[in-house]
Scaffold this motif. Sequence first.
Motif, short mmCIF file in Angstrom:
data_model
loop_
_atom_site.label_atom_id
_atom_site.label_comp_id
_atom_site.label_asym_id
_atom_site.label_seq_id
_atom_site.Cartn_x
_atom_site.Cartn_y
_atom_site.Cartn_z
N ALA A 207 8.91 3.87 -3.05
CA ALA A 207 9.82 2.99 -3.79
C ALA A 207 9.59 1.55 -3.38
N LEU A 208 9.63 0.67 -4.37
CA LEU A 208 9.33 -0.75 -4.20
C LEU A 208 10.50 -1.57 -4.74
N HIS A 209 10.88 -2.61 -4.01
CA HIS A 209 11.92 -3.54 -4.49
C HIS A 209 11.56 -4.94 -4.01
N ASN A 210 11.52 -5.88 -4.93
CA ASN A 210 11.14 -7.26 -4.59
C ASN A 210 9.82 -7.33 -3.81
N ARG B 134 8.42 -5.25 -1.93
CA ARG B 134 8.47 -4.70 -0.58
C ARG B 134 8.77 -3.21 -0.67
N LEU B 135 8.02 -2.41 0.10
CA LEU B 135 8.30 -0.97 0.11
C LEU B 135 9.65 -0.73 0.79
N VAL B 136 10.52 0.00 0.10
CA VAL B 136 11.81 0.36 0.68
C VAL B 136 11.88 1.86 0.95
N GLY B 137 10.78 2.56 0.75
CA GLY B 137 10.72 3.98 1.05
C GLY B 137 9.33 4.53 0.80
N ARG B 138 8.85 5.37 1.73
CA ARG B 138 7.53 5.99 1.61
C ARG B 138 7.66 7.50 1.67
N ASP B 139 6.89 8.18 0.82
CA ASP B 139 6.84 9.65 0.81
C ASP B 139 8.25 10.23 0.77
N LEU B 140 8.99 9.87 -0.25
CA LEU B 140 10.43 10.14 -0.33
C LEU B 140 10.73 11.55 -0.85
N ASP B 141 11.90 12.06 -0.46
CA ASP B 141 12.39 13.31 -1.02
C ASP B 141 13.48 13.01 -2.05
N GLU B 142 14.00 14.05 -2.68
CA GLU B 142 15.00 13.86 -3.73
C GLU B 142 16.22 13.12 -3.20
N LYS B 143 16.72 13.50 -2.03
CA LYS B 143 17.91 12.89 -1.46
C LYS B 143 17.73 11.38 -1.29
N LYS C 227 0.86 -1.18 0.00
CA LYS C 227 0.00 0.00 0.00
C LYS C 227 0.90 1.23 0.00
N LYS C 228 0.81 2.02 -1.06
CA LYS C 228 1.64 3.22 -1.16
C LYS C 228 0.85 4.46 -0.76
N THR C 229 1.57 5.55 -0.53
CA THR C 229 0.90 6.82 -0.30
C THR C 229 0.23 7.26 -1.59
N LEU C 230 -0.93 7.88 -1.48
CA LEU C 230 -1.66 8.30 -2.67
C LEU C 230 -0.99 9.49 -3.34
N LEU D 114 17.74 9.56 -4.68
CA LEU D 114 19.09 9.43 -5.23
C LEU D 114 19.86 8.33 -4.50
N GLU D 115 19.68 8.23 -3.20
CA GLU D 115 20.35 7.17 -2.44
C GLU D 115 19.86 5.80 -2.87
N LEU D 116 18.55 5.67 -3.11
CA LEU D 116 18.00 4.38 -3.53
C LEU D 116 18.47 3.99 -4.93
N THR D 117 18.54 4.95 -5.83
CA THR D 117 19.01 4.63 -7.19
C THR D 117 20.49 4.29 -7.19
N GLU D 118 21.22 4.76 -6.19
CA GLU D 118 22.62 4.37 -6.04
C GLU D 118 22.73 2.94 -5.51
N ARG D 119 21.82 2.60 -4.60
CA ARG D 119 21.85 1.27 -3.98
C ARG D 119 21.34 0.20 -4.93
N TYR D 120 20.31 0.57 -5.73
CA TYR D 120 19.71 -0.39 -6.66
C TYR D 120 19.92 0.12 -8.09
N PRO D 121 20.92 -0.35 -8.79
CA PRO D 121 21.26 0.21 -10.12
C PRO D 121 20.15 0.07 -11.16
N ARG D 122 19.35 -1.00 -11.09
CA ARG D 122 18.26 -1.17 -12.04
C ARG D 122 17.02 -0.50 -11.48
#
Length: 376
Positions: free
Chosen positions: A269-272, A274-283, A261-264, A286-294
């Motif tokens: 962000a979702l991976h496998n 599973r939510l790995v981040g909710r209501d995210l900011d730019e920072k 269930k995501k925020t409306l 960017l950290e998630l795209t660094e951690r997960y290249p695809r």
Amino acid sequence: MTGRVLGLIVNPLAGIGGRLGFKGSDGAYGVRALMMGAELVAPRRTRAFLEALDDALDHLGSEVRLLMPPGRMGASIVGEMHRLRHIAVEAVPCVDPRIWPTTAHDTVRCARALQDRVDLLIFVGGDGTARDILNAVDMRLPVLGIPSGVKVYSSVFAVNPQAAARVVIAFLEGRARLEERLVVDVDEEEFRRDRLVLRTFGKLLVPAAEGVVESPKTMGGGEGVEDIARFFADELYRDCTLYILGPGQTVARIAEYLGVKKTLLGVDALHNRRLVGRDLDEKSLLELTERYPRSVLVLSPIGGQGFILGRGNQQISPRVVKRVGGDGIVVVSDPEKLRGLKRLRVDTGDEEVDRMLRGYIRVLVGYGKWKMVKVE
């Protein structure tokens, strides 16, 4: 066009909370974003407008007078630019330029000071600023908004600063008819609770030309959403991929099909599955795209306006888009919403990124059904 006078008021805090994932920059939230070191957006948008207007006037061989408040609400922004060739700028002492940060009262005061001296009043801000302009001038003169806010629901705005310059030229040449356009805003506290509550505050007189937003936003979630979500889960989803999920009911339904269930109204962000981040900011993005290249970015256009980036999702910044790449963007839309749009739009604030995204893109509109739509 000779002798025409324009007014320009800048809300310097407009949009400052966008990269931080704030749901607006009104009042204390704008000050908070400022204290957190967020970049001012409105001055950059103002300079882009003035450069485009000056270039257009050069082609026409014309000049205009521009009345502006002093300091950060106008004149100091022009002072940081190269010389304007066809725009004579005059500062009107409607506020004390030493007072910072500025407030809604300053916007109202300056609008009232300019209203009897200009042919067209231009403002840089969002829906909160539009409400201030409405409070100050109502329908007594034509106005035009340059979008810089986190929330841009009202139909009194040009689609971007460059379009605003074209609309101003059309107005000065008598090619733009004047129309009554709605000033609409959201309840920010309800917005921060992930509930969208819209209210109409009144109308402003706007030069309606190509490049002005056609209508206020409309909600999606109509026919085809279930099929879109089911197809995405069945055929498009891949494990070991980061999915950045933009705002909106269609994207939220996709998330439900993937078991979360995501925020409306936020960016999650979702991976496998599973939510790995909710209501995210730019920072955080960017950290998630660094951690997960695809990574894949899932977006749905704003009903009535067609924006897929640059309105209500500014935390998906140009840097985030570059990380994902144009091939990593999936756009989804229920068919009813898409039928009401002539085109899709992007306005990230980065011309290189906007150029990368322009052209034609496939939009998922049903189970295995795609439609090619132009992005401008």
